[in-house]
Design an enzyme around this catalytic site. Sequence first.
Site, short mmCIF file in Angstrom:
data_model
loop_
_atom_site.label_atom_id
_atom_site.label_comp_id
_atom_site.label_asym_id
_atom_site.label_seq_id
_atom_site.Cartn_x
_atom_site.Cartn_y
_atom_site.Cartn_z
CB SER A 115 -0.91 7.85 -10.37
OG SER A 115 -0.47 6.72 -10.91
CE1 TYR A 139 -5.87 6.61 -8.54
CE2 TYR A 139 -4.23 5.44 -10.39
CZ TYR A 139 -4.52 6.29 -8.93
OH TYR A 139 -3.62 6.55 -8.20
CE LYS A 143 -4.45 9.64 -7.47
NZ LYS A 143 -4.42 10.36 -6.34
N1 LIG Z 1 -0.09 2.54 -4.05
C1 LIG Z 1 0.30 2.84 -5.35
O1 LIG Z 1 1.29 2.32 -5.88
C2 LIG Z 1 0.01 4.31 -6.19
C3 LIG Z 1 0.74 4.62 -7.11
C4 LIG Z 1 0.31 5.80 -7.51
C5 LIG Z 1 -0.52 6.87 -6.86
N2 LIG Z 1 -1.08 6.48 -5.51
C6 LIG Z 1 -1.54 7.42 -5.04
O2 LIG Z 1 -1.15 7.41 -3.57
C7 LIG Z 1 -2.18 7.97 -2.66
C8 LIG Z 1 -2.13 7.07 -1.51
O3 LIG Z 1 -2.29 5.69 -1.82
P1 LIG Z 1 -1.97 4.42 -1.03
O4 LIG Z 1 -1.64 3.35 -1.93
O5 LIG Z 1 -1.44 4.90 0.27
O6 LIG Z 1 -3.76 4.21 -0.86
P2 LIG Z 1 -4.54 4.07 0.57
O7 LIG Z 1 -5.99 3.61 0.22
O8 LIG Z 1 -3.88 3.19 1.60
O9 LIG Z 1 -4.53 5.61 1.21
C9 LIG Z 1 -5.68 6.32 0.82
C10 LIG Z 1 -5.91 7.11 2.14
O10 LIG Z 1 -6.90 8.33 1.84
C11 LIG Z 1 -7.94 8.11 2.91
N3 LIG Z 1 -9.20 8.59 2.39
C12 LIG Z 1 -9.74 8.36 1.13
N4 LIG Z 1 -10.74 9.04 0.66
C13 LIG Z 1 -10.72 9.98 1.84
C14 LIG Z 1 -11.63 10.98 1.97
N5 LIG Z 1 -12.78 11.22 1.37
N6 LIG Z 1 -11.36 11.95 2.99
C15 LIG Z 1 -10.42 11.60 4.06
N7 LIG Z 1 -9.47 10.53 3.88
C16 LIG Z 1 -9.77 9.85 2.69
C17 LIG Z 1 -8.03 6.68 3.00
O11 LIG Z 1 -8.86 6.34 4.27
C18 LIG Z 1 -6.72 6.14 3.43
O12 LIG Z 1 -6.03 6.24 4.51
C19 LIG Z 1 -3.45 8.01 -3.32
O13 LIG Z 1 -3.75 9.23 -3.66
C20 LIG Z 1 -3.14 6.95 -4.63
O14 LIG Z 1 -4.07 7.26 -5.57
C21 LIG Z 1 -0.67 5.27 -5.11
#
Ligand SMILES: NC(=O)c1ccc[n+]([C@@H]2O[C@H](COP(=O)([O-])OP(=O)(O)OC[C@H]3O[C@@H](n4cnc5c(N)ncnc54)[C@H](O)[C@@H]3O)[C@@H](O)[C@H]2O)c1
Length: 322
Positions: A115, A139, A143
Amino acid sequence: MKILIIGGAGYIGSHVAREFLDRGHSVTVFDNLSSGLRGNLFPEAGFIHGDILDYTGLSRASAGFDAVVHLAAFKAVGESMVKPEKYSVNNINGTVNILNAAVEGGIKNIVFSSSAAVFGQPEYIPVDEKHPANPESYYGFTKLEIERFLGWYDKLKGIRFAALRYFNAAGYDIKGRIKGLETNPANLIPVIMEAACGMRETVQIFGSDYDTPDGTGVRDYVHVSDLAIAHAMALEYTSKNDKSITVNLGSETGISVLEIVEAARRITGKPIPATIVGRRAGDPAKLTASSKLAHELLNWTAKYSDLDTLIKTSWEVYKNQQ
Ligand SMILES: NC(=O)c1ccc[n+]([C@@H]2O[C@H](COP(=O)([O-])OP(=O)(O)OC[C@H]3O[C@@H](n4cnc5c(N)ncnc54)[C@H](O)[C@@H]3O)[C@@H](O)[C@H]2O)c1
């Protein structure tokens, strides 16, 4: 390739799974559905309902895959400052389990969702990969720590990784195949969409006195389909070149909060009430990415990340909630 997509039932993960399926790969999603949705799964992909904190189940599930895409994490910046222990366990311990299961199963390639939060306050913009990484949130710290674990497992165990530092992910599948609403969204565009379809009363704008053209914060929004494409390109790169990479993924365009609200009003035809409130601690005035390295290494550039496409593809999903 046979790819295990951990967190593949989530917002970004479902788009990543769709992209790998479209490219003809064999995909299995591993997810505990804590924020992911069954509706985000595709019939042509396998699904394992499991938790990365359960090492035995995870290592059993990982057997026989060529690569892992790891998106599973908690991602609420504010919450991470109040409940760091929750983020240590899920994000850090969970990733260590994934790395150990990869070692045990002989998996040599991992694509990781990092991120822009690893950077903290920008010392200059656009932020490139050489910019110092001083996360302001717990957070972001998780990362950055995970990136360091990846570096060691590369050196010691030959696991090649792509750490993809996403800026602000937004939008929905260009072809309209993914319709799962984000669970408790904190990001601006889904919040605006919720206001547009009456799921919330107003959009809070945090600060209108920044040193930006209209006084509101400027950020870099990258379309989730662009992110998904980058995952496929990154895995191709690490597996073909036997080399790890850490790259920023952004549109390289700054868009202000007010510009987004106004575009959303125009595209949805809804009034979308907005209220200006105080600044949030730690929010910079402007944050934009340089994605030059992703372009050089992967030949990736954002294709769908213009403001109208971000809003239109989101509205296609949210308008059904009215
Ligand atoms: N959305 C953004 O703008 C953004 C920006 C930078 C980084 N990210 C990173 O991208 C990734 C995905 O983000 P997102 O927006 O799709 O979030 P999201 O919450 O929709 O997706 C995360 C997924 O991981 C699963 N999960 C969480 N903990 C788990 C565990 N212990 N075991 C199994 N599954 C588990 C959740 O059920 C979910 O399906 C994350 O790592 C987040 O930190 C997101």
